[in-house]
Scaffold this motif. Sequence first.
Motif, short mmCIF file in Angstrom:
data_model
loop_
_atom_site.label_atom_id
_atom_site.label_comp_id
_atom_site.label_asym_id
_atom_site.label_seq_id
_atom_site.Cartn_x
_atom_site.Cartn_y
_atom_site.Cartn_z
N GLY A 60 0.82 -1.21 0.00
CA GLY A 60 0.00 0.00 0.00
C GLY A 60 0.85 1.25 0.00
O GLY A 60 0.61 2.18 -0.79
N ASN A 61 1.85 1.28 0.85
CA ASN A 61 2.68 2.48 0.93
C ASN A 61 3.48 2.69 -0.34
O ASN A 61 3.66 3.82 -0.79
CB ASN A 61 3.61 2.40 2.14
N SER A 62 3.94 1.61 -0.92
CA SER A 62 4.68 1.72 -2.16
C SER A 62 3.81 2.38 -3.23
O SER A 62 4.22 3.33 -3.91
CB SER A 62 5.13 0.34 -2.62
N PHE A 63 2.60 1.88 -3.32
CA PHE A 63 1.65 2.43 -4.29
C PHE A 63 1.38 3.91 -4.02
O PHE A 63 1.50 4.76 -4.90
CB PHE A 63 0.35 1.63 -4.21
N ARG A 64 1.06 4.19 -2.78
CA ARG A 64 0.67 5.56 -2.42
C ARG A 64 1.85 6.51 -2.57
O ARG A 64 1.69 7.61 -3.09
CB ARG A 64 0.14 5.57 -0.99
N ASN A 65 3.00 6.10 -2.12
CA ASN A 65 4.16 6.99 -2.22
C ASN A 65 4.52 7.27 -3.68
O ASN A 65 4.87 8.39 -4.03
CB ASN A 65 5.38 6.36 -1.52
N TYR A 66 4.43 6.24 -4.48
CA TYR A 66 4.73 6.43 -5.90
C TYR A 66 3.77 7.45 -6.51
O TYR A 66 4.18 8.35 -7.24
CB TYR A 66 4.63 5.10 -6.65
N ALA A 67 2.50 7.30 -6.21
CA ALA A 67 1.49 8.20 -6.77
C ALA A 67 1.71 9.63 -6.30
O ALA A 67 1.56 10.58 -7.08
CB ALA A 67 0.09 7.72 -6.39
N HIS A 68 2.09 9.79 -5.03
CA HIS A 68 2.32 11.14 -4.53
C HIS A 68 3.55 11.76 -5.18
O HIS A 68 3.57 12.95 -5.51
CB HIS A 68 2.49 11.11 -3.01
N ALA A 69 4.57 10.94 -5.35
CA ALA A 69 5.81 11.46 -5.94
C ALA A 69 5.65 11.68 -7.45
O ALA A 69 6.32 12.53 -8.03
CB ALA A 69 6.95 10.48 -5.68
N HIS A 70 4.75 10.93 -8.07
CA HIS A 70 4.61 10.97 -9.53
C HIS A 70 3.15 11.05 -9.95
O HIS A 70 2.62 10.11 -10.55
CB HIS A 70 5.25 9.73 -10.14
N PRO A 71 2.51 12.15 -9.65
CA PRO A 71 1.07 12.25 -9.95
C PRO A 71 0.74 12.09 -11.43
O PRO A 71 -0.31 11.53 -11.77
CB PRO A 71 0.69 13.65 -9.46
N GLY A 72 1.62 12.55 -12.30
CA GLY A 72 1.37 12.43 -13.73
C GLY A 72 1.45 10.97 -14.17
O GLY A 72 0.62 10.49 -14.94
N ARG A 73 2.47 10.29 -13.67
CA ARG A 73 2.58 8.86 -13.98
C ARG A 73 1.39 8.11 -13.41
O ARG A 73 0.85 7.18 -14.03
CB ARG A 73 3.87 8.30 -13.39
N PHE A 74 0.98 8.47 -12.22
CA PHE A 74 -0.19 7.81 -11.62
C PHE A 74 -1.42 8.02 -12.49
O PHE A 74 -2.17 7.08 -12.76
CB PHE A 74 -0.44 8.34 -10.21
N ALA A 75 -1.62 9.25 -12.94
CA ALA A 75 -2.75 9.52 -13.82
C ALA A 75 -2.64 8.67 -15.08
O ALA A 75 -3.64 8.14 -15.58
CB ALA A 75 -2.81 11.00 -14.17
N ALA A 76 -1.43 8.52 -15.59
CA ALA A 76 -1.23 7.72 -16.79
C ALA A 76 -1.66 6.27 -16.55
O ALA A 76 -2.20 5.62 -17.44
CB ALA A 76 0.24 7.77 -17.22
N MET A 77 -1.42 5.80 -15.34
CA MET A 77 -1.77 4.41 -15.04
C MET A 77 -3.28 4.17 -15.04
O MET A 77 -3.72 3.03 -15.13
CB MET A 77 -1.19 4.00 -13.68
N GLN A 78 -4.06 5.22 -14.91
CA GLN A 78 -5.52 5.06 -14.90
C GLN A 78 -6.05 4.80 -16.30
O GLN A 78 -7.17 4.36 -16.47
CB GLN A 78 -6.23 6.31 -14.36
#
Lengths: 186, 186
Positions: free
Chosen positions: A86-104
């Motif tokens: 969970g933390n890995s996921f959340r930290n990644y998304a916080h550090a890389h919001p654009g990449r996270f959006a891309a993953m959607q």
Amino acid sequence: MARAGLSADRLALAGADLADQIGFENVSVAKLARHFNVKPASLYSHVESSADLKTRITLLALTELADSTAEAVAGRSGEPALTALGNSFRNYAHAHPGRFAAMQRQLDPQTAAQSAGPRHVRLMRAILDGYQLNEADQTHAIRLIGSVLRGYVSLELSGSFSHSEPSSGESWKHIVHGLNVLLENW
Amino acid sequence: MARAGLSADRLALAGADLADQIGFENVSVAKLARHFNVKPASLYSHVESSADLKTRITLLALTELADSTAEAVAGRSGEPALTALGNSFRNYAHAHPGRFAAMQRQLDPQTAAQSAGPRHVRLMRAILDGYQLNEADQTHAIRLIGSVLRGYVSLELSGSFSHSEPSSGESWKHIVHGLNVLLENW
DNA sequence: GTAGTTACCTAATGATCGTAGGTAGCTTGA
DNA sequence: TCAAGCTACCTACGATCATTAGGTAACTAC
């Protein structure tokens, strides 16, 4: 005129960085070209289309996250593993919001099958092996965990939790713990 | 030349319908103008910008969903209420994917405060009053429920669950039930 | 029926994606 | 070392889009 040394991979990487800075939906061929001091048309030697570029960013993000999650989870099981995931996921998304959006972004089935998506599923399945679930329940659980991760972080990044107490990080801890309890008593 | 009878509300409604048909991200001022047999410039008497139009679609969707959820939940409590809330959300998203996508859009704090967003929170809080949670835990629980709803339906609509067994509807039932159990033993 | 409002228009600007076809720089083989 | 070819990048173009400025035609109200 000097060559910029473009390639599909460099474009995807620079596109991902750009997405983190200005938002994934604002990434365009034109902006990326500007970043390399190159004309937009030049990118089309390396990338098929704007959609193709975006798909490559999605794949890059999925792979990066799978790598870092695998490392975070390694050697753990049960609640510590779940928390690490969970933390890995959340930290990644916080550090890389654009990449996270891309993953959607949704991928066509073929591309999805060759992406790091299945690796994410395997990581979760490995963790769930530590709980006593039959096959169908394990799938339900994977879907639940995936939903919570994606949903929580989306809401958090879109500011839904930032105008009320308690803090978002506080809720996160309780929710991950709650998930663990639920999995133990499924 | 006959007048088309445009208004901000009619545009938002037609925009929402268009979003359901072609996807929210494909809605444009130009396409909406075409739908009314009118020139793009004409819409700017009713709507400030493309962003304004999209915000109006978001607000419309939030209101529609709050209305229908309130109705679904009325007179129920505990697990039946939770199930009704979840199904209302999920059914709405399935019936109106474009509107659902619009709801993911982040609103600036002012607009958000005046949207139906707070109504959604109140609906959930009312249901949670049936479980024994202190104030902070209730907030955690709201965030968890919101995350699961949003996450599950997003994943479902993006096809993540459609290439594996058991069916998505099956997992949904188990997950809503699991949430209920978790809330009862928080 | 005329005055005023407003709904919609024409016309223009500038950003975007994407294609076709050209040229300059690099690389490879004789 | 130089010629031949490949390819990285270019110019030029057509389409779609958002948006603004300013005009005209249709309603509304006195």
